[in-house]
Enzyme design. Structure first.
Site, PDB file in Angstrom:
ATOM      1  N   GLY A  71      -2.350  14.080  37.882  1.00  0.00           N
ATOM      2  CA  GLY A  71      -1.822  13.266  36.783  1.00  0.00           C
ATOM      3  C   GLY A  71      -1.180  14.166  35.741  1.00  0.00           C
ATOM      4  N   THR A  72      -1.784  15.308  35.524  1.00  0.00           N
ATOM      5  CA  THR A  72      -1.252  16.264  34.547  1.00  0.00           C
ATOM      6  C   THR A  72       0.174  16.657  34.918  1.00  0.00           C
ATOM      7  OG1 THR A  72      -3.450  17.110  34.038  1.00  0.00           O
ATOM      8  CG2 THR A  72      -1.595  18.605  33.624  1.00  0.00           C
ATOM      9  N   GLN A 179      -6.267   6.199  33.663  1.00  0.00           N
ATOM     10  CA  GLN A 179      -7.597   5.588  33.514  1.00  0.00           C
ATOM     11  C   GLN A 179      -7.589   4.092  33.798  1.00  0.00           C
ATOM     12  OE1 GLN A 179     -10.478   6.971  33.167  1.00  0.00           O
ATOM     13  NE2 GLN A 179      -9.905   9.056  32.606  1.00  0.00           N
ATOM     14  N   SER A 199      -3.294   9.133  38.984  1.00  0.00           N
ATOM     15  CA  SER A 199      -4.060  10.266  39.505  1.00  0.00           C
ATOM     16  C   SER A 199      -5.019   9.761  40.566  1.00  0.00           C
ATOM     17  CB  SER A 199      -4.832  10.929  38.359  1.00  0.00           C
ATOM     18  OG  SER A 199      -5.662  11.938  38.869  1.00  0.00           O
ATOM     19  N   THR A 239       5.206  22.331  50.313  1.00  0.00           N
ATOM     20  CA  THR A 239       4.683  21.522  51.424  1.00  0.00           C
ATOM     21  C   THR A 239       3.622  20.566  50.877  1.00  0.00           C
ATOM     22  OG1 THR A 239       5.145  23.284  52.967  1.00  0.00           O
ATOM     23  CG2 THR A 239       3.552  21.626  53.686  1.00  0.00           C
ATOM     24  N   CYS A 327     -14.347  19.769  25.781  1.00  0.00           N
ATOM     25  CA  CYS A 327     -14.845  21.131  25.766  1.00  0.00           C
ATOM     26  C   CYS A 327     -13.863  22.000  26.536  1.00  0.00           C
ATOM     27  CB  CYS A 327     -16.214  21.159  26.443  1.00  0.00           C
ATOM     28  SG  CYS A 327     -16.944  22.783  26.426  1.00  0.00           S
TER      29      CYS A 327
END
Ligand code: PLP
Length: 388
Positions: A71-72, A179, A199, A239, A327
Site C-alpha cells: 500500500g505504501t 483499512q 494492500s 518480475t 513507534c
C-alpha cells in the site's frame, strides 16, 4: 496459558485459507510471467486472474489495476504532480491531504514540501468539508488524497461528498482504502475516486503486495517509480511477486463474497467489547465515537492509562492490541491523528487500539475484557493514590 487473542487486525490480518492455497500453488509454478512458454503463461494466468478478482472487489476494470509491493508503494506512485488525465500534461501544482492520513501519504510522494497543504478534521476525526472546499478553490486542479477509513480510530471519511467538491474544482481524488476495503463497500465509482490504494495483507493476503487502481484509462502516470522491464504495463518494473499477487486475488474474492457477513460479525463483537469497556470503566473515552466507524475498530483510553504499559500488560495476559501512537526507530511518537482531533497529549499517550477481524470470537472479546478489568482495577487504585 490458554490460547492468545489477536486483536490487532488493523496492523495486519492473518492469511486466509484460500490465500494460503493460492500462495502454495503459485510457488510451485516455475515460469516467469513475462516468458512465452507454457510455464510462463501459467504464471501470467495467475496474475491476470488475481487482477480480475481485485478489480471486482472495488468495481474497477482489470486493466485499471496495477500491482505494487505494498500500500505504501501504491500511495507513493499515486502522489505525483505528473499525473495526466485525458492527455492533459500540465503538472498538478498542489497536493491536499487530510491531517489524519497514513504516514505514506503524509510524506507527500513526489510533491515538494511547500506544495502540500493539510486539511483539518473535526473532534471526531472527520474531514472538514468546508476546509476542503476552501482549499480546492485556492488550488484548482489539485491532487487531493484522503483515506476512506482511518487506521487508528476507524472513522470513515466523507469521501463521496469530498469527490464532488474536488471534481467541481477540476481536481483529482486519490483514496487510500487500505483499512476500509473488505470492511465497508469500496466501489471506486460509488466513492467517486480517481485512484484507489489497496494492500493485500489487510484483507487476508500476504504482506508485501498492494495495488493502485485507477477509475479509467484516461489516467496515466508518465513517471513510474521503478523503471526497467516494463511489467505492469510499464508502471512498475520488476518480475512480479506471482505468489503474493495470486494470494491477494484469492483473498479479494473471499472478501468480496463475505464482506457483509464479516462486517456484521465484527460489529456485533465490537458492540459487545465497547459495552463491556463502558461497564468496567464508565470514564473511558472512545475516540471518534460520535462518527461512523469501521465495524472492527475501537481506539480508547481511560484516566491514568499509559498506552505502552497497557500494551505490555495485555500481551502478558495473552491479548495482542496496539498503542494509538506510532513507534518508529524505538521512539514512541504521539499520534498525529489524535493531535489533529484536538486531543490533549496526556490523553493521546493513553490511546489503545483494539481491532477485530473475521476470525475474532466472543471468547477473544471476553479475554480482552478480563485483562482490561485487571488493568482498570490497578489504574483506579493508582488514581486514588494520586488523589489521596
Ligand atoms: N494506508 C493505511 C491507511 C494503512 O493503515 C497502511 C498500513 O498500515 C498503509 C497505507 C500501508 O500499507 P502497507 O503496509 O501495505 O505498506
Amino acid at each position: 496459558m490458554s490460547e492468545r487473542s489477536y486483536l490487532d487486525w488493523n496492523a495486519t490480518a492473518p492469511l486466509r485459507d484460500a490465500a494460503r492455497a493460492a500462495l502454495a500453488e503459485a510457488l510451485s509454478i516455475a515460469g516467469n510471467p513475462s516468458s512465452v512458454h507454457a510455464e510462463g503463461r501459467a504464471a501470467r494466468r495467475l496474475i491476470e486472474t488475481a487482477r480480475e478478482q481485485v478489480a471486482a472487489l472495488v468495481g474497477a476494470r482489470p486493466s485499471d489495476v496495477f500491482f505494487t509491493s505494498s500500500g505504501t508503494e501504491a500511495n507513493a506512485l499515486a502522489l505525483t504532480p505528473a499525473i495526466e488525465v485525458a492527455g492533459d500534461k500540465r503538472p498538478r501544482t498542489g497536493l491536499l491531504l487530510s491531517a489524519i492520513e497514513h504516514v505514506s501519504v503524509r510524506s507527500g510522494g513526489r510533491f515538494r514540501r511547500d506544495a502540500i497543504e493539510e486539511l483539518a478534521v473535526d473532534p471526531d476525526g472527520r474531514l472538514d468539508l468546508v476546509a476542503l472546499a476552501r482549499a480546492v478553490a485556492k488550488s484548482p486542479g489539485a491532487l487531493v488524497s484522503l483515506m476512506l477509513a482511518n487506521n487508528e480510530t476507524g472513522v470513515i471519511q466523507p469521501v463521496a461528498a469530498a469527490a464532488a467538491i474536488v471534481h467541481a474544482a477540476g481536481g483529482l481524488l486519490h483514496v487510500d482504502a487500505v483499512q476500509a476495503v473488505g470492511r465497508v463497500d469500496c466501489d471506486i465509482m460509488i466513492l467517486g475516486a480517481d485512484l484507489l490504494t489497496l494492500s493485500a495483507h489487510k484483507i487476508g493476503g500476504s504482506k508485501g503486495v498492494g495495488a493502485l487502481v485507477r477509475r479509467n484509462d484516461d489516467i496515466h502516470f508518465p513517471d513510474p517509480l521503478i523503471r526497467g522491464g516494463g511489467q505492469e504495463r510499464g508502471l512498475r518494473a520488476g518480475t512480479e511477486n506471482v505468489a503474493g499477487i495470486a494470494a491477494f486475488g484469492a483473498a479479494a474474492a473471499v472478501a468480496r463474497r463475505e464482506r457483509a457477513a464479516e462486517a456484521a460479525h465484527m460489529l456485533a463483537l465490537r458492540n459487545l467489547l465497547e459495552a463491556g469497556l463502558r461497564e468496567i470503566s464508565p470514564q473511558a473515552t472512545i475516540f471518534g465515537g460520535g462518527a461512523e466507524r469501521l465495524p472492527n475498530t475501537t481506539l480508547f483510553t481511560a484516566p491514568g492509562l499509559k498506552a505502552e504499559t497497557a500494551v505490555i500488560a495485555f500481551d502478558l495476559d495473552g491479548v495482542a492490541v496496539s498503542s494509538g501512537a506510532a513507534c518508529s526507530s524505538g521512539k514512541v511518537q504521539p499520534s498525529h491523528v489524535l493531535a489533529a482531533m484536538g486531543v490533549s497529549p496526556p490523553l493521546t499517550r493513553g490511546a489503545v487500539r483494539v481491532s477485530l477481524g473475521w476470525g475474532s470470537t466472543a471468547a477473544d472479546v471476553e479475554k480482552f475484557l478480563g485483562a482490561w478489568r485487571k488493568l482498570a482495577t490497578t489504574l483506579s487504585k493508582e488514581q486514588r493514590g494520586i488523589a489521596a
